[in-house]
Design a protein around this motif. Structure first.
Motif, PDB file in Angstrom:
ATOM      1  N   UNK A 229       0.837  -1.203   0.000  1.00 31.03           N
ATOM      2  CA  UNK A 229       0.000   0.000   0.000  1.00 31.03           C
ATOM      3  C   UNK A 229       0.876   1.260   0.000  1.00 31.03           C
ATOM      4  N   UNK A 230       0.543   2.258  -0.814  1.00 33.55           N
ATOM      5  CA  UNK A 230      -0.643   2.310  -1.674  1.00 33.55           C
ATOM      6  C   UNK A 230      -0.412   1.633  -3.021  1.00 33.55           C
ATOM      7  N   UNK A 231      -1.409   0.907  -3.495  1.00 39.20           N
ATOM      8  CA  UNK A 231      -1.382   0.315  -4.830  1.00 39.20           C
ATOM      9  C   UNK A 231      -1.909   1.352  -5.819  1.00 39.20           C
ATOM     10  N   UNK A 232      -1.158   1.571  -6.888  1.00 40.51           N
ATOM     11  CA  UNK A 232      -1.484   2.646  -7.825  1.00 40.51           C
ATOM     12  C   UNK A 232      -2.878   2.558  -8.399  1.00 40.51           C
ATOM     13  N   UNK A 233      -3.318   1.352  -8.777  1.00 38.77           N
ATOM     14  CA  UNK A 233      -4.640   1.193  -9.379  1.00 38.77           C
ATOM     15  C   UNK A 233      -5.735   1.590  -8.396  1.00 38.77           C
ATOM     16  N   UNK A 234      -5.528   1.299  -7.106  1.00 39.63           N
ATOM     17  CA  UNK A 234      -6.519   1.661  -6.087  1.00 39.63           C
ATOM     18  C   UNK A 234      -6.480   3.167  -5.828  1.00 39.63           C
ATOM     19  N   UNK A 235      -5.271   3.727  -5.787  1.00 29.54           N
ATOM     20  CA  UNK A 235      -5.158   5.178  -5.626  1.00 29.54           C
ATOM     21  C   UNK A 235      -5.922   5.914  -6.717  1.00 29.54           C
ATOM     22  N   UNK A 236      -5.733   5.465  -7.949  1.00 33.86           N
ATOM     23  CA  UNK A 236      -6.392   6.115  -9.075  1.00 33.86           C
ATOM     24  C   UNK A 236      -7.907   6.016  -8.956  1.00 33.86           C
ATOM     25  N   UNK A 237      -8.404   4.831  -8.588  1.00 34.48           N
ATOM     26  CA  UNK A 237      -9.843   4.648  -8.433  1.00 34.48           C
ATOM     27  C   UNK A 237     -10.393   5.579  -7.361  1.00 34.48           C
ATOM     28  N   UNK A 238      -9.670   5.690  -6.246  1.00 30.04           N
ATOM     29  CA  UNK A 238     -10.159   6.482  -5.115  1.00 30.04           C
ATOM     30  C   UNK A 238     -10.236   7.971  -5.428  1.00 30.04           C
TER      31      UNK A 238
END
Length: 343
Positions: A229-238
């Motif tokens: 964490x942080x995972x880039x794909x999740x950061x982008x989604x958030x």
């Protein structure tokens, strides 16, 4: 691909998926992932995927094939940083390739199609000991060798904030993305769902970037994503959607650890992702560098030394990656070149 899977078929399905991945083209799943991960560190100058694959060793050096993972996770951009470090501090050139991650990478090491790869420590244990999941049962990967453990890979369970999914048990009857077929993420997801007693669900299998697109579009109810964490794909989604992280805690977390002893307690700190303000309890595995016994001892020592003498140049998982902790949780025998460096 959507599969309707009953609980008793979880591990068997994982085994079949892993065999399909190992037998197929290693990069097939990753080719569908064009999301990149540049915003993980706010760096507009990160290498492109084509540049990751370029490798021009100095005189006396070798081209080293390094298998990473999908471009939407942590393995791929971290491998790019390793590439820069190794090429600046050794004569060797790293050819970093995106792949379906852990189980697929074990297959490429077994066939000596890669020299180094990033994998999860649980998958390394299963492969080396011929146990745990079906494709490794009585078929141990005897040439697999360890180099170093790196950082905790946090298991995220992502959903839309208004989905009504608050616990793992709420995934009963849901459509869930468990990660790429044959990946360590899929293995972990199926283990957790089984421990939670989920009887049936619709399973989707894609890379992380596609999974977050599915969450955004409402095509799935939840997705498992495993990475530092942080995972880039999740950061982008958030940044564009209100998301929630499903907590893995209490008695269920203890049961999960009893069923899968390679998992450890972990927490996603509040504020890691936009809109997720409170700490979220979960579990994690360890990321590690692996190789195979056929790689030259001197090359392994030089690559290992280059990385661990220059961890200050890392921007991804920089607080966790250290020579002091590089043998914590190492589940398999070290390659002699790594043993020579770590002493």
């Amino acid at each position: 691909m959507v599969q309707h899977i009953k609980r008793r078929r979880f591990i068997a399905a994982t085994g079949a998926a892993g065999l399909a991945t190992i037998a197929g083209c290693i990069g097939e799943d990753a080719e569908d992932d064009d999301s990149g991960n540049g915003d993980e560190n706010g760096d507009d100058d990160e290498l492109t995927e084509d540049e990751f694959e370029d490798a021009e060793p100095d005189e006396g050096g070798e081209v080293i094939v390094w298998h990473a993972g999908g471009t939407g996770g942590t393995y791929f951009p971290l491998s790019g940083e390793f590439k820069s470090i190794v090429e600046a501090n050794s004569p060797h050139g790293l050819q970093v390739q995106s792949t379906g991650a852990s189980v697929a990478n074990v297959g490429s090491l077994e066939r000596e199609e890669a020299d180094f790869a990033l994998i999860q420590n649980d998958i390394a244990y299963f492969a080396y000991n011929g146990t745990g999941i079906e494709e490794f049962e009585d078929a141990s990967v005897e040439n697999l060798r360890g180099v170093a453990t790196l950082y905790p890979e946090t298991i995220h369970i992502i959903t839309q904030a208004d989905s009504g999914i608050e616990t793992v048990e709420d995934l009963e009857g849901a459509t869930v993305n468990t990660g790429d077929l044959g990946s360590g993420t899929q293995v972990n997801a199926l283990q957790i769902l089984e421990s939670a007693g989920i009887e049936d669900f619709d399973e989707e299998n894609t890379d992380f970037a596609t999974a977050t697109d599915q969450i955004r579009d409402g095509d799935i109810d939840a997705s498992f994503i495993v990475g530092g964490a942080p995972v880039g794909a999740v950061e982008e989604l958030a940044t564009t959607e209100d998301i929630s992280l499903v907590e893995v805690s209490g008695d269920l977390r203890e049961q999960i650890k009893a069923d899968a002893e390679w998992l450890a307690d972990d927490t996603v700190a509040g504020g890691t992702y936009e809109g997720v303000d409170d700490d979220v309890e979960t579990v994690s595995v360890q990321a590690m560098i692996a190789t195979h016994e056929g790689v030259d001892e001197g090359i392994v020592e030089e690559v290992t030394e280059a990385i661990f003498e220059n961890t200050g140049d890392l921007t991804i998982e920089s607080e966790a990656i250290s020579a002091d902790s590089a043998q914590d949780g190492m589940p398999i025998d070290l390659h002699p070149g790594a043993a020579a460096y770590f002493g």
